[in-house]
Design a protein around this motif. Structure first.
Motif: not given
Length: 409
Positions: A166-173
């Motif tokens: 659930l960490e380090d979400l990418e663009d759009g997530e």
């Protein structure tokens, strides 16, 4: 008096009349303060609400056998207080939320989210001794769209864990959350409290064989066709829980290692049940409401909405759309787990080799319960932020025939 000839005594064996009274395992089933398992569960952070639903309108929540009031003051801070106002006992559920806290409707005592009494309007000078008044409260923190509470001994409060998936979400997530459905698979319902013990739901996570029977052969294909293949299963203890590897070989030449995780004290990380490839994206908390109810909170990493759409259990119908006869003919998890009763009668069980994961999980839990009872710290609690990242190994990992794909360590 007529007696049965001794040659027919075998007819009496197994008679329900001779069945001893059944009982639950008291070490495992308690959730209230003072019970062995209840004190153990209180050593961890528990989700108590969705951040988006905690507002300036007080709400009653029940968790670990306690009824509490959850609210957000007008400065944006969440608070979780004992509901009976310390002044004359009126419920703060009927209180009014202000910038600095919640004010009791009866005589106007104002409490901050940490229980400090800030104002007593009927007393001289707004309460000359108000600093000594403290409404019972629990600390809360927010993460992943959920409000977590720590309900254990204040001096033992750990840091709130993070979970790598659930960490380090990418663009759009983004992270989508739900707290009012059955294990993320049933329809959203008005009452989020599922009417049986939380452990009956959680230990199901390390029972891969029921997926083959219940969800693929007995009730038809409820999840995915691939579950019709009986797996070869290996169970593995990890740092703070149990995982299993369910190996399957498919007719198209592919093989799969499905890794599922149950982490202390009540967390699941279930891979996609449509058997799509890749690491798991879900975290679930199976939170005890009381001894006969639980509530599921789930967070999923996604780039599109609708991750929590209900499964079509039979004939294109979701669970809530099924009739009672259809639920009897095509049962799912709710029927199988709820069919154990409000609290499972463990003395009636006859665990077999296919229940190794359940046995491992219960033994691990009992060991941690004993550690807490002796004054120690259970597995999975940390007091240093640098140690509080939990690595999730769950996923559906595919490979060509004869080649096993490596799973995350």
């Amino acid at each position: 008096m007529k007696t049965i000839p001794i040659r027919d005594i075998s007819q009496l064996q197994g008679s329900a009349y001779n069945h001893p009274p059944a009982h639950a395992d008291d070490t495992l089933v308690g959730v209230s303060r003072g019970t062995a398992a209840g004190e153990y569960l209180r050593r961890y952070w528990q989700p108590v609400g969705l951040s988006s639903e905690v507002t300036d309108r007080p709400q009653l929540v029940r968790v670990l056998g306690e009824e509490l009031v959850l609210f957000r003051d007008k400065a944006g801070r969440a608070g979780l207080l004992y509901p009976r106002c310390m002044h004359r006992g009126t419920s703060l559920y009927f209180g009014k939320v202000e910038e600095e806290g919640i004010r009791c409707c009866y005589h106007g005592w104002l409490f901050s989210v940490e229980g400090h009494c800030l104002n007593q309007p009927c007393e001289p000078d707004g309460g000359q001794h108000r600093e000594s008044a403290r409404q019972p409260w629990y600390p809360v923190e927010e993460r992943y769209g959920l409000v977590f509470a720590y309900m254990g001994p204040p001096e033992k409060k750990p840091v709130l864990p993070r979970y790598d998936i659930l960490e380090d979400l990418e663009d759009g997530e983004f992270i989508e959350v739900v707290g009012d459905g059955f294990a993320g698979f049933a329809d959203r319902v008005e009452d989020p409290h599922i009417p049986y013990h939380w452990l009956q739901n959680w230990e199901n996570v390390v029972d891969p064989y029921h997926v083959h029977v219940l969800h693929a052969t007995f009730s038809g294909i409820q999840f995915a066709e691939g579950f019709k293949v009986m797996p070869r299963v290996e169970f593995e203890p990890v740092e703070s829980g149990v995982i299993y590897h369910a190996y399957r070989n498919f007719a198209d030449g592919r093989s799969m290692d499905r890794v599922n995780s149950a982490l202390l004290p009540n967390i699941s990380a279930i891979p996609e049940v449509d058997l799509s490839a890749g690491r798991g994206r879900w975290i679930g908390w199976h939170v005890a409401v009381d001894e006969t109810h639980f509530r599921g909170f789930f967070a999923v990493r996604t780039s599109k909405g609708g991750s929590f759409e209900p499964f079509k259990m039979h004939n294109g119908k979701s669970w809530l759309e099924l009739s009672e006869k259809e639920k009897q003919d095509f049962p799912g998890d709710y029927e199988a787990q709820g069919g154990q009763g409000p609290v499972n009668l463990h003395s009636d069980e006859h665990l077999a080799t296919s229940d190794r994961g359940v046995g491992m999980l219960r033994r691990m839990m009992k060991k941690q319960i004993a550690i807490v009872a002796a004054g120690g710290d259970p597995l999975g609690v940390h007091f240093d932020e640098s140690e509080a990242l939990v690595k999730i190994r769950s996923g559906n990992f595919y490979a060509e025939a004869g080649v096993r794909e490596a799973t995350p360590a």
